[in-house]
Design a protein around this motif. Sequence first.
Motif, PDB file in Angstrom:
ATOM      1  N   ALA A 169      10.232  -9.906 -18.299  1.00  9.67           N
ATOM      2  CA  ALA A 169      10.624  -8.857 -17.365  1.00  9.67           C
ATOM      3  C   ALA A 169      10.506  -9.382 -15.947  1.00  9.67           C
ATOM      4  N   THR A 170      11.321  -8.831 -15.055  1.00  4.00           N
ATOM      5  CA  THR A 170      11.317  -9.227 -13.647  1.00  4.00           C
ATOM      6  C   THR A 170      11.041  -8.008 -12.781  1.00  4.00           C
ATOM      7  N   ASN A 171      10.057  -8.116 -11.889  1.00  4.43           N
ATOM      8  CA  ASN A 171       9.784  -7.058 -10.926  1.00  4.43           C
ATOM      9  C   ASN A 171      10.699  -7.271  -9.727  1.00  4.43           C
ATOM     10  N   LEU A 172      11.641  -6.346  -9.530  1.00 10.68           N
ATOM     11  CA  LEU A 172      12.629  -6.467  -8.461  1.00 10.68           C
ATOM     12  C   LEU A 172      12.085  -6.076  -7.098  1.00 10.68           C
ATOM     13  N   VAL A 173      10.883  -5.485  -7.061  1.00  7.83           N
ATOM     14  CA  VAL A 173      10.233  -5.188  -5.788  1.00  7.83           C
ATOM     15  C   VAL A 173       9.684  -6.496  -5.229  1.00  7.83           C
ATOM     16  N   THR A 174      10.118  -6.872  -4.037  1.00 11.71           N
ATOM     17  CA  THR A 174       9.777  -8.208  -3.533  1.00 11.71           C
ATOM     18  C   THR A 174       8.416  -8.283  -2.861  1.00 11.71           C
ATOM     19  N   ASN A 175       7.835  -7.135  -2.513  1.00  9.39           N
ATOM     20  CA  ASN A 175       6.496  -7.142  -1.912  1.00  9.39           C
ATOM     21  C   ASN A 175       5.706  -5.954  -2.440  1.00  9.39           C
ATOM     22  N   THR A 176       4.947  -6.173  -3.499  1.00 10.63           N
ATOM     23  CA  THR A 176       4.202  -5.077  -4.108  1.00 10.63           C
ATOM     24  C   THR A 176       2.979  -4.657  -3.298  1.00 10.63           C
ATOM     25  N   ASP A 177       2.660  -5.406  -2.225  1.00 12.98           N
ATOM     26  CA  ASP A 177       1.576  -4.985  -1.341  1.00 12.98           C
ATOM     27  C   ASP A 177       2.107  -4.216  -0.131  1.00 12.98           C
ATOM     28  N   PHE A 178       3.420  -3.883  -0.132  1.00 13.75           N
ATOM     29  CA  PHE A 178       4.061  -3.108   0.921  1.00 13.75           C
ATOM     30  C   PHE A 178       4.043  -3.831   2.271  1.00 13.75           C
ATOM     31  N   SER A 179       3.851  -5.136   2.262  1.00  8.20           N
ATOM     32  CA  SER A 179       3.716  -5.869   3.519  1.00  8.20           C
ATOM     33  C   SER A 179       5.030  -5.993   4.272  1.00  8.20           C
ATOM     34  N   SER A 180       6.158  -5.977   3.575  1.00  9.27           N
ATOM     35  CA  SER A 180       7.448  -6.064   4.251  1.00  9.27           C
ATOM     36  C   SER A 180       8.529  -5.519   3.331  1.00  9.27           C
ATOM     37  N   GLY A 181       9.687  -5.231   3.915  1.00  7.78           N
ATOM     38  CA  GLY A 181      10.823  -4.782   3.137  1.00  7.78           C
ATOM     39  C   GLY A 181      10.848  -3.300   2.842  1.00  7.78           C
ATOM     40  N   TRP A 182       9.818  -2.569   3.284  1.00  5.30           N
ATOM     41  CA  TRP A 182       9.748  -1.133   3.009  1.00  5.30           C
ATOM     42  C   TRP A 182      10.073  -0.351   4.276  1.00  5.30           C
ATOM     43  N   GLY A 183      11.022   0.599   4.158  1.00  2.46           N
ATOM     44  CA  GLY A 183      11.388   1.436   5.283  1.00  2.46           C
ATOM     45  C   GLY A 183      10.753   2.801   5.192  1.00  2.46           C
ATOM     46  N   LEU A 184      10.639   3.474   6.341  1.00  2.00           N
ATOM     47  CA  LEU A 184      10.045   4.800   6.410  1.00  2.00           C
ATOM     48  C   LEU A 184      11.048   5.784   6.989  1.00  2.00           C
ATOM     49  N   GLN A 185      11.006   7.017   6.501  1.00  2.00           N
ATOM     50  CA  GLN A 185      11.801   8.086   7.077  1.00  2.00           C
ATOM     51  C   GLN A 185      10.951   9.343   7.119  1.00  2.00           C
ATOM     52  N   SER A 186      10.762   9.865   8.301  1.00  2.00           N
ATOM     53  CA  SER A 186       9.972  11.099   8.512  1.00  2.00           C
ATOM     54  C   SER A 186       8.610  10.997   7.834  1.00  2.00           C
ATOM     55  N   SER A 187       8.003   9.853   7.927  1.00  2.00           N
ATOM     56  CA  SER A 187       6.688   9.648   7.311  1.00  2.00           C
ATOM     57  C   SER A 187       5.986   8.496   8.004  1.00  2.00           C
ATOM     58  N   THR A 188       4.717   8.383   7.743  1.00  2.00           N
ATOM     59  CA  THR A 188       3.928   7.276   8.287  1.00  2.00           C
ATOM     60  C   THR A 188       3.188   6.582   7.160  1.00  2.00           C
ATOM     61  N   LYS A 189       2.869   5.325   7.362  1.00  2.00           N
ATOM     62  CA  LYS A 189       2.087   4.593   6.366  1.00  2.00           C
ATOM     63  C   LYS A 189       0.855   4.010   7.028  1.00  2.00           C
ATOM     64  N   GLN A 190      -0.195   3.878   6.244  1.00  2.00           N
ATOM     65  CA  GLN A 190      -1.465   3.376   6.757  1.00  2.00           C
ATOM     66  C   GLN A 190      -2.126   2.503   5.706  1.00  2.00           C
ATOM     67  N   GLU A 191      -2.441   1.279   6.054  1.00  2.00           N
ATOM     68  CA  GLU A 191      -3.189   0.426   5.146  1.00  2.00           C
ATOM     69  C   GLU A 191      -4.609   0.959   5.030  1.00  2.00           C
ATOM     70  N   THR A 192      -5.174   0.869   3.824  1.00  2.00           N
ATOM     71  CA  THR A 192      -6.526   1.392   3.596  1.00  2.00           C
ATOM     72  C   THR A 192      -7.413   0.300   3.000  1.00  2.00           C
ATOM     73  N   ASP A 193      -8.685   0.601   2.905  1.00  2.00           N
ATOM     74  CA  ASP A 193      -9.612  -0.301   2.208  1.00  2.00           C
ATOM     75  C   ASP A 193      -9.935   0.242   0.817  1.00  2.00           C
ATOM     76  N   ILE A 194      -9.095   1.159   0.326  1.00  2.00           N
ATOM     77  CA  ILE A 194      -9.269   1.720  -1.016  1.00  2.00           C
ATOM     78  C   ILE A 194      -8.687   0.743  -2.027  1.00  2.00           C
ATOM     79  N   THR A 195      -9.510   0.254  -2.937  1.00  2.00           N
ATOM     80  CA  THR A 195      -9.091  -0.763  -3.890  1.00  2.00           C
ATOM     81  C   THR A 195      -8.144  -0.179  -4.927  1.00  2.00           C
ATOM     82  N   SER A 196      -7.067  -0.896  -5.199  1.00  2.00           N
ATOM     83  CA  SER A 196      -6.119  -0.490  -6.243  1.00  2.00           C
ATOM     84  C   SER A 196      -6.619  -1.012  -7.591  1.00  2.00           C
ATOM     85  N   PRO A 197      -5.941  -0.643  -8.693  1.00  2.00           N
ATOM     86  CA  PRO A 197      -6.338  -1.199  -9.991  1.00  2.00           C
ATOM     87  C   PRO A 197      -6.239  -2.721 -10.060  1.00  2.00           C
ATOM     88  N   PHE A 198      -5.395  -3.330  -9.217  1.00  2.00           N
ATOM     89  CA  PHE A 198      -5.306  -4.787  -9.092  1.00  2.00           C
ATOM     90  C   PHE A 198      -6.077  -5.138  -7.821  1.00  2.00           C
TER      91      PHE A 198
END
Length: 601
Positions: free
Chosen positions: A286-315
Amino acid sequence: MKIQSAKAGIGTGRAGLQAASGLFSNAGLFEKGVKSFNPLDLDPYLLFDAETSMRGTLEAFTLDLDPANPSSLDVITATRSGVATFTDANGVIQSATANTVRVDHTQGAELTPTVFQNVGNTDFSSNWSHYLSNSSVQSETLNGQPILRWTTTGNTAQLKHSINTEEGKNYTYSFFVRSVSNGGGNGFRAWSQNSPINNHSVINLDSNFQKIVVTFSGKVGGGNVSIGLVELGTHTIDNVLEYSTPQVVDGEIEYDFVANTTGSPKFITGATFGPRVPMILVEPSATNLVTNTDFSSGWGLQSSTKQETDITSPFQSQNALRVTASETYGRIQDYIGSSSVTTISVYVKRDSTDSRVSINSDGFGAVTFNLTQAGASYHSLDGSPAGYDIKEHGDGWWRISASFSSVDYFKLYPDIELGTRSVLFALPQVEAGSVATSYIPTAGGDAAARTRAADNLEITGSAFTDFFSSSEGTFYAEFIFNDADGANSLIYGEYDSHRFAYKNLGSASPLLSWDGTNVLNYGRLAAGTLLRTALSYNSNTMEGSQDGSAATMSNQTAPFPHTGNFLTASKLHIGSDTNGGKQLNGLIKRLIYWPTESGRL
């Protein structure tokens, strides 16, 4: 007492153990002058061998692949290059070493369910309705909770409050009630309208409050059931009752009353689970077509904001991203551009308040999920998605997924229907096919899709010949298919006619076995549930059982398995076909083989 003097005793009696027929006399083992036999003089190894030789048939297996016993998997030769992951016993997603058997630790069995107080307004402030009656909240209270005075003005009066139910699920309804004045009639009973089980016993009322507890089941097809009280028969003058502390909880266990004024079900306690269950994970490429799973680049926002956290993910090498929407169409998105059946998945976690999140494929539909203190649940469907799924991961994280016929943009909407809300996201994945496979990380700054190679598991050489018999044998497997309609293999030999058990391509997708000429068909199998298959063969017949249902194949043309001049197999494929394809796309909890045929399947 002198035992040896008794005529019929153990010592010298004619029928005693030490007399003519006794152990120590002429016919005995310890006769004088003859070398004696003492079991304790035996070589201890002979005693152990005797124990082994007396094992029951079901104990005399020659292969037992048990992921709970990692050394039992050493006979498997695993081939898989590139990136891959598995979930460990603590629920943490780990990177898997190349060319290893992946053992995934799935969520254990649910020991106790999630419980809600399903009555949304126990203070009677709203969402209560009447039929041929009226009511008013009293100034007095019962155990600090409001009391509703209900007056019947017509025959068969009703007091009702609607709750949403699931088909096949049981609920417990409890309340306190007393009679203020008796106007006649045939009494009252608890009301659970639209439930298949709602014929509750008549309540014998007096002037004292009494607690009533009844059970009912969810509406057929799901939906609202009305709870409350119903009057039976006719009355001459108005009946007046007082009613308090209504509660409906999931299951058939009564819980202490929980007040609720939210207008929605209120979380009481979360589900508890048994230990995680180790299972062999076998998946196709299988191939993951999402090129940055850490949201570091390539992700756009519309009428919203994003914030990096120190909350650990399952990975644990990647943290969660907080996204807050300020408008109805507020979202975070990534361009994908796939024109075939595609599955979008992402890990989500409730932030500070209950919220909703939607997975949208830009014009091909959307699936919305609730995120509450109790976890995630399906909420609604828009358009025509091919399907959706929810899996609890642990530590408040859930993996939600949705499949679509085509995906342009991968869009995640924190739903503001409940007001401005934020959602925690992690580990997004977009892949071909109708099911979400194990996480494929693409983070690392190179902004590129990544591919996980297929799992190829074989038992070959002496590891194979040491356990397998070509003339007769019995397989038993416990396994899970994730894909209901795929061409998934469970057990294969060296050639196509060595199909001990496989899942055929097509929408019917039965589990089959084949001896080169004849087919043993177990019927269509369900995905996502633990299945149990047994298959036994000898030189004349093959028979099997799938979850207790039997199937028999007669008139075999040669010892099973065979093809042409090949009357014996030399390898076994675990979770793939003879060419290392058509992977199981699922999990194997146990695989056992006995070198004997069983006629008792």
